[in-house]
Design a protein around this motif. Sequence first.
Motif, PDB file in Angstrom:
ATOM      1  N   ASP A   1     -30.336  -6.336  38.154  1.00 58.56           N
ATOM      2  CA  ASP A   1     -29.303  -6.129  37.140  1.00 58.56           C
ATOM      3  C   ASP A   1     -29.887  -6.529  35.792  1.00 58.56           C
ATOM      4  N   ASP A   2     -29.213  -6.153  34.733  1.00 62.23           N
ATOM      5  CA  ASP A   2     -29.662  -6.423  33.371  1.00 62.23           C
ATOM      6  C   ASP A   2     -29.467  -7.908  33.046  1.00 62.23           C
ATOM      7  N   PRO A   3     -30.533  -8.646  32.717  1.00 60.66           N
ATOM      8  CA  PRO A   3     -30.376 -10.067  32.415  1.00 60.66           C
ATOM      9  C   PRO A   3     -29.875 -10.366  31.005  1.00 60.66           C
ATOM     10  N   ARG A   4     -29.841  -9.364  30.123  1.00 64.64           N
ATOM     11  CA  ARG A   4     -29.526  -9.640  28.718  1.00 64.64           C
ATOM     12  C   ARG A   4     -28.115 -10.196  28.497  1.00 64.64           C
ATOM     13  N   PRO A   5     -27.080  -9.724  29.193  1.00 68.20           N
ATOM     14  CA  PRO A   5     -25.765 -10.346  28.970  1.00 68.20           C
ATOM     15  C   PRO A   5     -25.763 -11.845  29.256  1.00 68.20           C
ATOM     16  N   TYR A   6     -26.489 -12.258  30.284  1.00 62.81           N
ATOM     17  CA  TYR A   6     -26.529 -13.680  30.630  1.00 62.81           C
ATOM     18  C   TYR A   6     -27.371 -14.453  29.615  1.00 62.81           C
ATOM     19  N   ALA A   7     -28.433 -13.824  29.115  1.00 59.51           N
ATOM     20  CA  ALA A   7     -29.219 -14.462  28.059  1.00 59.51           C
ATOM     21  C   ALA A   7     -28.380 -14.648  26.799  1.00 59.51           C
ATOM     22  N   GLU A   8     -27.523 -13.664  26.504  1.00 60.54           N
ATOM     23  CA  GLU A   8     -26.638 -13.776  25.335  1.00 60.54           C
ATOM     24  C   GLU A   8     -25.591 -14.864  25.538  1.00 60.54           C
ATOM     25  N   ILE A   9     -25.033 -14.959  26.729  1.00 62.31           N
ATOM     26  CA  ILE A   9     -24.074 -16.029  27.027  1.00 62.31           C
ATOM     27  C   ILE A   9     -24.749 -17.385  26.847  1.00 62.31           C
ATOM     28  N   LEU A  10     -25.969 -17.519  27.333  1.00 60.64           N
ATOM     29  CA  LEU A  10     -26.718 -18.769  27.160  1.00 60.64           C
ATOM     30  C   LEU A  10     -26.999 -19.042  25.687  1.00 60.64           C
ATOM     31  N   ARG A  11     -27.305 -17.998  24.927  1.00 55.67           N
ATOM     32  CA  ARG A  11     -27.572 -18.178  23.487  1.00 55.67           C
ATOM     33  C   ARG A  11     -26.345 -18.714  22.777  1.00 55.67           C
ATOM     34  N   GLN A  12     -25.194 -18.096  23.050  1.00 55.51           N
ATOM     35  CA  GLN A  12     -23.978 -18.541  22.378  1.00 55.51           C
ATOM     36  C   GLN A  12     -23.616 -19.968  22.778  1.00 55.51           C
ATOM     37  N   TRP A  13     -23.751 -20.271  24.045  1.00 55.10           N
ATOM     38  CA  TRP A  13     -23.428 -21.620  24.543  1.00 55.10           C
ATOM     39  C   TRP A  13     -24.346 -22.676  23.942  1.00 55.10           C
ATOM     40  N   SER A  14     -25.618 -22.349  23.773  1.00 58.36           N
ATOM     41  CA  SER A  14     -26.603 -23.360  23.357  1.00 58.36           C
ATOM     42  C   SER A  14     -26.736 -23.511  21.850  1.00 58.36           C
ATOM     43  N   SER A  15     -26.215 -22.568  21.078  1.00 58.82           N
ATOM     44  CA  SER A  15     -26.392 -22.625  19.620  1.00 58.82           C
ATOM     45  C   SER A  15     -25.674 -23.837  19.037  1.00 58.82           C
ATOM     46  N   LEU A  16     -26.449 -24.772  18.505  1.00 62.08           N
ATOM     47  CA  LEU A  16     -25.934 -26.013  17.914  1.00 62.08           C
ATOM     48  C   LEU A  16     -25.006 -26.748  18.866  1.00 62.08           C
ATOM     49  N   HIS A  17     -25.336 -26.714  20.147  1.00 69.24           N
ATOM     50  CA  HIS A  17     -24.535 -27.437  21.142  1.00 69.24           C
ATOM     51  C   HIS A  17     -24.539 -28.921  20.765  1.00 69.24           C
ATOM     52  N   PRO A  18     -23.383 -29.539  20.540  1.00 70.52           N
ATOM     53  CA  PRO A  18     -23.364 -30.914  20.026  1.00 70.52           C
ATOM     54  C   PRO A  18     -24.011 -31.933  20.960  1.00 70.52           C
ATOM     55  N   GLU A  19     -23.999 -31.655  22.253  1.00 70.98           N
ATOM     56  CA  GLU A  19     -24.574 -32.610  23.206  1.00 70.98           C
ATOM     57  C   GLU A  19     -26.075 -32.430  23.375  1.00 70.98           C
ATOM     58  N   PHE A  20     -26.586 -31.231  23.030  1.00 67.77           N
ATOM     59  CA  PHE A  20     -27.980 -30.925  23.338  1.00 67.77           C
ATOM     60  C   PHE A  20     -28.794 -30.536  22.103  1.00 67.77           C
ATOM     61  N   SER A  21     -28.378 -30.998  20.930  1.00 70.89           N
ATOM     62  CA  SER A  21     -29.099 -30.681  19.698  1.00 70.89           C
ATOM     63  C   SER A  21     -30.224 -31.662  19.401  1.00 70.89           C
ATOM     64  N   PHE A  22     -30.233 -32.811  20.081  1.00 68.41           N
ATOM     65  CA  PHE A  22     -31.282 -33.813  19.868  1.00 68.41           C
ATOM     66  C   PHE A  22     -31.770 -34.308  21.229  1.00 68.41           C
ATOM     67  N   LEU A  23     -32.417 -33.411  21.933  1.00 64.67           N
ATOM     68  CA  LEU A  23     -32.931 -33.692  23.268  1.00 64.67           C
ATOM     69  C   LEU A  23     -34.204 -34.531  23.186  1.00 64.67           C
TER      70      LEU A  23
END
Length: 556
Positions: free
Chosen positions: A140-162
Motif C-alpha cells: 500500500d502507499d506509505p505516504r499518507p502514514y508519513a504525512e500523519i507522522l509529519r503532522q503529529w511530530s511537527s513541534l511536538h511539545p513533548e519531543f522537541s528537545f530529545l
Amino acid sequence: MYRYDEFDRRFVADRVEQFRDQVQRRLSGELSEEQFKPLRLMNGVYLQLHAYMLRIAIPYGVLSSRQLRKLAFIARTYDRNFGHFTTRQNLQFNWIALEQVPEILQHLAEVEMHCIQTSGNCIRNVTADHFAGAAADEVDDPRPYAEILRQWSSLHPEFSFLPRKFKLAVTGAAQDRAAIQVHDIGLALTRNALGEKGFTVYVGGGQGRTPFVAKKVRDFLPEAELLAYCTAILRVYNLHGRRDNKFKARIKILVHETGLEELKRQVEDEYAKLQAENETLAVPAAEIARIAGYFAPPAFAALPERSEVFERSRAADAAFAAWVDRNVTAHKQQGYGVVTISLKPIGGIPGDATSEQMELVADLAERYSFDELRVSHEQNLVLPHVRQDDLPALFAELQRAGLGTANAGLVTDIIACPGLDYCALANARSIPIAQRLSERFGDAARQREIGELKIKISGCINACGHHHVGHIGILGVDRKGEEFYQITLGGSGDATCSIGEIVGKGFSTDGIVDAVETVVDTYLAIRNSPAETFLEAFRRVGEAPFIRALYPAEAA
C-alpha cells in the motif's frame, strides 16, 4: 500530494516571522552565536566551513513542479546556482547569507515548504519509499502514514528537545527502498492473516559512530495505533536516553544497553498506560481516509501492456534501451513506468542539480508525470508516473540536459556527503573521491558487466553518506593531518540490511580509487556467474579474498 490547510499556512507564516526577528537580533548583536545557535538549528540553518547552509524539508521526498521551480529560483537568486539533494530526501543550499534566510523562508512558504525540524534534537524529516504510490511491488502507499507522522511530530511539545535527533522512515513494499532498518523507528506496511493493514515496527537502527541494524519490536501494529505506539517508543527514549554523552544519546544505544526484550516491555507498558489514561491517540479511519485522499492515484489512461512506440525506440536506439534497463522501473499501472533521473553524471558531484536542471525536471514532471516528482534517499530524482509512449521523448530531453545517465544502481550511482569541501564536521573530502571513482568506472559496458553495486562515501564518522550500508563503503578519516580512506564491504540498506565489515587499514587519497578497483576486480574473478551480484558474492565467500587482494604483502 498533501496540500496545506489554513492551520498549516498560518503555522509556517508565523515561524517565518519569528525567525526574521531572531535573525535581526543576531545581526544587531543582541543575541550571541551561542544563544542564536539553537534558534537557527530549529529552522534548518547550519554554519558550515565557508558559509551558512540551509536545509529544506521535503517530506517523504515528494515535490510538485511549482515547488521545484521555487527551489531553482532560490538557488539562482541566493546561492551559486545549484542545490544538493541529500540522503534524507531534503535539499541543501551551501552558500547562503544569514540576513537573506528570512526572505528565502518566505519564498518557501509561498509554495507550501519550510525548513522546520531539518536539524536539532527533534523528530527530523519523515522519509519514505521514493516509488511510493507507483511501485508494482507495493502493499500500500506509505505516504499518507508519513504525512500523519509529519503532522503529529511537527513541534511536538513533548519531543522537541530529545536526547538526540530522531529519524523515522516508512516503506510500503517488500523491497525496502527507504532503508527503514537504519532508522530510529522503521515502519513497514503489511497485512495480517485477516487482510487488515498495519505495520511491522523496527526500533534502534542507525549509522554514525556506532552503527546498528534496527530490532523488530512488533510483527504487526494495527494502522490506527501508529501514533500511540510511536509515542510510547519516544516516551521511553525521552526518559531513558542519555543526555550526558552525545555519542551515546541515540535510541540505538538505549536498545543495545537495555536489551531488546526489556525495551519492548517498557514500550508495551508505556503504551498500556496511554490506553489506561484514555490517551490512545488512535487515528480514526475517517482521518486516515481523508489524508489518503490527498494521495489518490492520478487519472491514468487505459493503456496496453506494451507500447509500440516504446518497443520500436528500444529496438532502434541502444542508448535508450540501456537507460530503460537501468532507470525505468515497473509501475503498478499497465502502460506506465517509474523513471529515475540520475544526478550522477560521469565525473559529476553526486546529488547536485543546477537551477536550469531543476527547472527542466519541473517542466518534464508537469508534462509527463502528472506534475509530481520525488527525491530518493540515493540522491536522485524520480518521475513516478510516465507513459511508456512518452519515454523516448523524455529520454531525449534528459540527454540534452546532461541528465540521461543510465546508471541507476550501478557502480557510478554513488552516494556521497558534501565532506570537507563544505562540512565543518568532516575529516576528509568525499566529492573528489566520488568523481574519480565515477570516471574510473565510467565506461558503460564495464558498468553493465559489473552489475548492481552500491558505493557510498562519508567524509566523517557521522556517516551522512551511508557508508556503513554500502556494498562498498568508504569512510574518510584524518591521520596526522592527512586524509585516509577506510573500506567496508558487505553493507546493505535493503530488507536484508547489514553493516559493512572493515577490511583493514585505510588508503591514501591517491590510493583509494585503485583499492576500490581491486575490490571490484576481485569480485568479478570470484563470482559464480554474471547473475551473482557483488553483495551475493561477498556473503557467499566473506572478506578473505578481498583482504588478500588489497593487502598482498600482509597475506604473503
